[in-house]
Structure formats: C-alpha cells, structure tokens
Design a protein around this motif. Structure first.
Motif, PDB file in Angstrom:
ATOM      1  N   TYR A 319       0.782  -1.181   0.043  1.00 48.68           N
ATOM      2  CA  TYR A 319       0.086   0.124   0.076  1.00 48.68           C
ATOM      3  C   TYR A 319       1.043   1.386   0.039  1.00 48.68           C
ATOM      4  N   VAL A 320       0.328   2.449  -0.499  1.00 40.82           N
ATOM      5  CA  VAL A 320       0.819   3.733  -0.315  1.00 40.82           C
ATOM      6  C   VAL A 320      -0.345   4.691   0.074  1.00 40.82           C
ATOM      7  N   ASP A 384       3.412   7.724   3.650  1.00 45.75           N
ATOM      8  CA  ASP A 384       3.391   6.236   4.151  1.00 45.75           C
ATOM      9  C   ASP A 384       3.219   4.887   3.284  1.00 45.75           C
ATOM     10  N   ARG A 385       3.911   4.062   3.317  1.00 42.66           N
ATOM     11  CA  ARG A 385       3.975   2.906   2.642  1.00 42.66           C
ATOM     12  C   ARG A 385       4.438   1.688   3.186  1.00 42.66           C
ATOM     13  N   SER A 386       4.072   0.604   2.781  1.00 45.39           N
ATOM     14  CA  SER A 386       4.151  -0.572   3.426  1.00 45.39           C
ATOM     15  C   SER A 386       5.583  -1.074   3.302  1.00 45.39           C
ATOM     16  N   GLU A 387       6.462  -1.372   4.287  1.00 38.71           N
ATOM     17  CA  GLU A 387       7.978  -1.749   4.196  1.00 38.71           C
ATOM     18  C   GLU A 387       8.207  -3.033   3.867  1.00 38.71           C
ATOM     19  N   GLN A 388       6.916  -3.885   4.394  1.00 37.13           N
ATOM     20  CA  GLN A 388       7.117  -5.301   3.909  1.00 37.13           C
ATOM     21  C   GLN A 388       5.696  -5.704   3.312  1.00 37.13           C
ATOM     22  N   PRO A 389       5.577  -6.456   2.234  1.00 40.97           N
ATOM     23  CA  PRO A 389       4.365  -6.957   2.066  1.00 40.97           C
ATOM     24  C   PRO A 389       3.533  -7.544   3.240  1.00 40.97           C
ATOM     25  N   ILE A 390       2.143  -7.488   3.342  1.00 42.11           N
ATOM     26  CA  ILE A 390       1.651  -7.878   4.146  1.00 42.11           C
ATOM     27  C   ILE A 390       0.675  -9.230   3.816  1.00 42.11           C
ATOM     28  N   PRO A 391       0.850 -10.286   4.422  1.00 41.67           N
ATOM     29  CA  PRO A 391       0.320 -11.766   3.858  1.00 41.67           C
ATOM     30  C   PRO A 391      -1.139 -11.569   4.065  1.00 41.67           C
ATOM     31  N   LEU A 392      -1.947 -12.248   3.008  1.00 44.35           N
ATOM     32  CA  LEU A 392      -3.159 -12.077   3.249  1.00 44.35           C
ATOM     33  C   LEU A 392      -3.816 -13.657   3.637  1.00 44.35           C
ATOM     34  N   ARG A 393      -4.856 -13.805   4.407  1.00 46.00           N
ATOM     35  CA  ARG A 393      -5.602 -15.157   4.307  1.00 46.00           C
ATOM     36  C   ARG A 393      -6.933 -15.267   3.974  1.00 46.00           C
ATOM     37  N   VAL A 394      -7.648 -16.374   3.954  1.00 51.75           N
ATOM     38  CA  VAL A 394      -9.142 -16.634   3.467  1.00 51.75           C
ATOM     39  C   VAL A 394      -9.765 -15.844   4.484  1.00 51.75           C
TER      40      VAL A 394
END
Length: 454
Positions: A319-320, A384-394
């Motif tokens: 995200y940003v 503001d931005r994501s430093e690391q990708p955020i894992p997603l779940r079902v």
C-alpha cells in the motif's frame, strides 16, 4: 445536512421579515394615536373660547341698543326748531356722531356677530383618518414588498421540501430494489456487481465491492478506481489495484484533483507491463503529485487530495498513503488500521502516548483535522507505505475509505457493517453511515476487498 441549514436560514429570514413588518405597524399605530389625541385635545380647548366670544358679542349688542333708545328719548320732538336755534349745534353734532357710530365699521362688525354663521356640519372631510387607514396609506409600498418577500421565501422552502422528499424516496427505492441508481443521472453512488479475481498464484480469489455517496454536500469530491478485473494477464503479472482519493473541500478544484489522482494511478497501471508493487505505488503517488501541481498552476488554483492505494499480488498486500484516508484490515473480527494518518490529530495522539500532551487533546483540539500531508502540497517527503508486503488469508477483508466513513462510524460499527460478502458489506456500510443522519455528513467512499478460497 446543508439542505437543513438552508431551511433554517429561510425560516430565520421569514421570521425576521414578519417581526420587521409587525414592528413598523406598531410604531405607525402609536404615532397615529398620539396625533389623533392631540387633535382632539386641541379641538376641546378651542370650543369654550368660541362660546365666550359669542356671549360677549351678544352683551355688547344689547348695550348698544339700550344706549340708542336713551338717545331717542332725550331728543326734542320738534327737530326743525332745534336746528334753527343758535348755539344748539353741539347737540346736533352729538346726534350726528351717534348716527355715524351706528353706521361705522364697528357697528357693522357687531351686527355681523349678532348672526354668526352656523357651524360646519359634521362630515367625513374634517374627521381624522383612522390608524389602520393611515398606516396602509403611508406604508403601502413597504407592505407590498414585504408580502412579496414572504411569498418568495415560502415558495423556496416548499421547493426544497419537495426536492428533499423526492431525493429520499429515490434513495429508499434504490435500497428496496437492491439495485444501483442510474449512473447517467448521478455519480454519487455505485455498487459494482459481484466480481472475482485471482491473484498470480491462484491461492486466493478477491471479491470486490464499493460505495460512493455525496452525503450532505453539494459536490462529490471523492474518487476511486480499480484495475480491470477481467484482464487475467495483468492480474498475473501486476496483481489487482484499488485506489481511493478524497479531494480537499476547503480548497479549490477538489473534485477535479481527486479524479486526476485516480486517473494517474490507473493510467500508470495500464501502461506498465510488469512491476514491483511497492515501487509502482510509491512512484505513481509521486507522479500524481507532479500532475496535480501542474494542473493547479495551469488553472491558477490551490487545492489537494488524499490518496490510499493498494496492490494485491501473490496473496500479499502492498500500500501507499498520503493524507488522512484509511486502509483497514479486518481479520478474525478484529479491525486494524494499517496505514499512518497524516493529520495534526495523529501527531497529537503520538504526543499523548509519550505523555507530552493531555490524553484528551487529540480529540478536542480545533485543528485536529488539519492535514499535514496531501497530494498537491508541493512537498512529497511525507509518504506512508508498506515496508514489507502484508500476507493475506482466506476471510480477510481490506477496506479503503475516505474520512467520511470513519468519522461517522466507530470501529465496532465498521466491523458490524463488514459482515457478509464484499458487495453486501458495501451496502451495509453505506446504510450504517446514512443511519447516523449527520447534518454535515461529508462525501464518503469505500472499496472493500474480500479474500476468498480459490
């Protein structure tokens, strides 16, 4: 709502006009009463003096008649003899003088008084005008103007009420029919049909829902966009993109600037064959800043917009964010704000957490909603931005929204609205905001992404 404010203004002006007319009437009435009373008193004062003058004239006439009789008795019977006597001319002169007195102007005046002219008959000519007639005669133009103003205000209020009733009826019908309004007539509200997209690895599918409502504002200054959900090649190489931008209502060109921001993201997404999501988001936000600055310079205006944008690829979220729009992650019925808000209130919250200011200061400070960063500010250092990708779940849901949503609803209300699939959640979220019936409700826009099993 602004409509309710307009109604209150119209009613206030109507009451003011009524009081003004009533005040003028009361003032004119009191003035006329005083004039009438003074006239009556003056007439009463004059009546006794006229009677006394008549009585005095009558007494004077009687005395003149008596003196004339006495003179007649003293005169000798043989007037010829008296006239021939020498030395008797004095009496004759006196008689002549008396005779002259009788024929003198004074005598004529007295005789005139003896038969005074009858008093004028009472009629409407000499009567003073009544208070009501006098008021309407003197203020006819003002009264007519006041009546016209009152009628115009009543017509405007009636028109607003009819318009508001029709608008509410259309909105209720749309909800009852479970279908969006005609987008050719309005751009205040949209609900996308149920859609599924598969990120690159095919492990998750993303269902998309969205809402867009003008609130109580005259102009819709929010904007959003999503990438083409039917382009499987783009989804596999670039992922799925969603963007929400909120034009700044306090500045100029908010609607145009927010549209320019979303268009920049969508054009950059289409023009690039493949990219790293985090790098793409940051550079596209930077491009949006430059585009907005050039636009404002060409138009000679000063404005801005917030932006939140996400890319879902390979079951991960990047995200940003610039400004105060929010990105939430709902997981296991727990709501978490994942981006940092750029506002003075957010700074106060950080200071309150460090004990530098009172804990209530972020919620009561009058400048708490002022933005410290936005697209168009002329300085792209605060992002503001994501430093690391955020894992997603079902079962995860991602909510991108403007401040019109979270300012109307607390976290618990947002969680309750996000139950069900993405499209149902969007409808429920809109209804939850509208149910608050906030008179100054801002534009509110949201995109909801639901992670489902492939």
């Amino acid at each position: 709502m602004e409509l309710e404010n307009m109604k209150r203004i119209f009613l206030t002006v109507l009451l003011a006009a009524t009081f003004l007319l009533t005040g003028c009437y009361g003032e004119e009435s009191s003035t006329s009463d005083v004039v009438t009373e003074q006239t009556s008193v003056s007439s009463k004062d004059k009546e006794p003096s006229s009677s006394e003058e008549v009585e005095n004239d009558t007494v004077s006439t009687k005395k003149t008649a008596e003196s004339s009789e006495e003179t007649a008795e003293d005169e000798p019977k043989d007037t010829h003899e008296l006239n021939n006597k020498p030395g008797e001319s004095g009496s004759n002169d006196k008689s002549t003088e008396k005779s002259k007195d009788v024929n003198s102007p004074e005598s004529k005046d007295q005789s005139t008084v003896e038969s005074p002219e009858p008093p004028p008959q009472s009629g409407t000519e000499n009567q003073p005008e009544s208070t009501v007639d006098s008021f309407f005669t003197k203020n006819q133009t003002h009264i007519i103007a006041g009546i016209i103003v009152v009628l115009i205000l009543l017509i405007l209020i009636l028109a607003w009420l009819i318009y508001d009733r029709k608008k509410l009826k259309v909105k209720l019908n749309n909800h009852q029919n479970n279908s969006p309004p005609n987008m050719n007539e309005s751009n205040n509200y949209t609900i996308m049909p149920t859609a599924t997209v598969a990120p690159g690895n095919g492990q998750l599918r993303v269902k998309v829902g969205n809402l867009k409502n003008v609130g109580s504002r005259r102009e819709q200054q929010d904007s959003f966009c999503i990438s083409n959900i039917g382009d499987k090649t783009a989804l596999s190489t670039k992922g799925f993109m969603a963007v929400v931008a909120d034009g700044m209502g306090g500045l100029e060109g908010g609607a145009q600037i927010s549209d320019l921001v979303t268009e920049t993201f969508l054009n950059n997404y289409k023009s690039q064959s493949g990219f790293d999501p985090a790098t793409f988001l940051y550079r596209t936000a930077e491009s949006a800043e430059l585009a907005v600055e050039q636009f404002m310079k060409s138009k000679g205006i000063n404005g801005g917009s917030t932006v939140v944008a996400v890319v879902v690829k390979d079951s991960q979220l990047n995200y940003v964010s610039v400004g105060d729009s929010h990105i939430y992650l709902l997981r296991d019925n727990m709501l978490k704000l994942i981006n940092r808000e750029h506002s003075f209130g957010a700074l106060l919250k950080e200071k309150a957490a460090r004990g530098e200011v009172d804990e209530n200061e972020p919620y009561v400070n009058p400048k708490r909603n002022a933005l410290t960063a936005y697209i168009g500010i002329g300085n792209f250092n605060v992002v503001d931005r994501s430093e690391q990708p955020i894992p997603l779940r079902v079962g995860d849901k991602i909510l991108l929204c403007s401040d019109g949503v979270y300012n109307a609803l607390g976290d618990d209300a947002i969680v309750a609205a996000l139950t069900g699939d993405a499209v149902t959640a969007a409808r429920q979220l809109e209804q939850a905001v509208l149910s608050q019936a906030i008179p100054t409700q801002d534009n509110f826009t949201a995109v909801i992404l639901e992670c489902a099993q492939d």
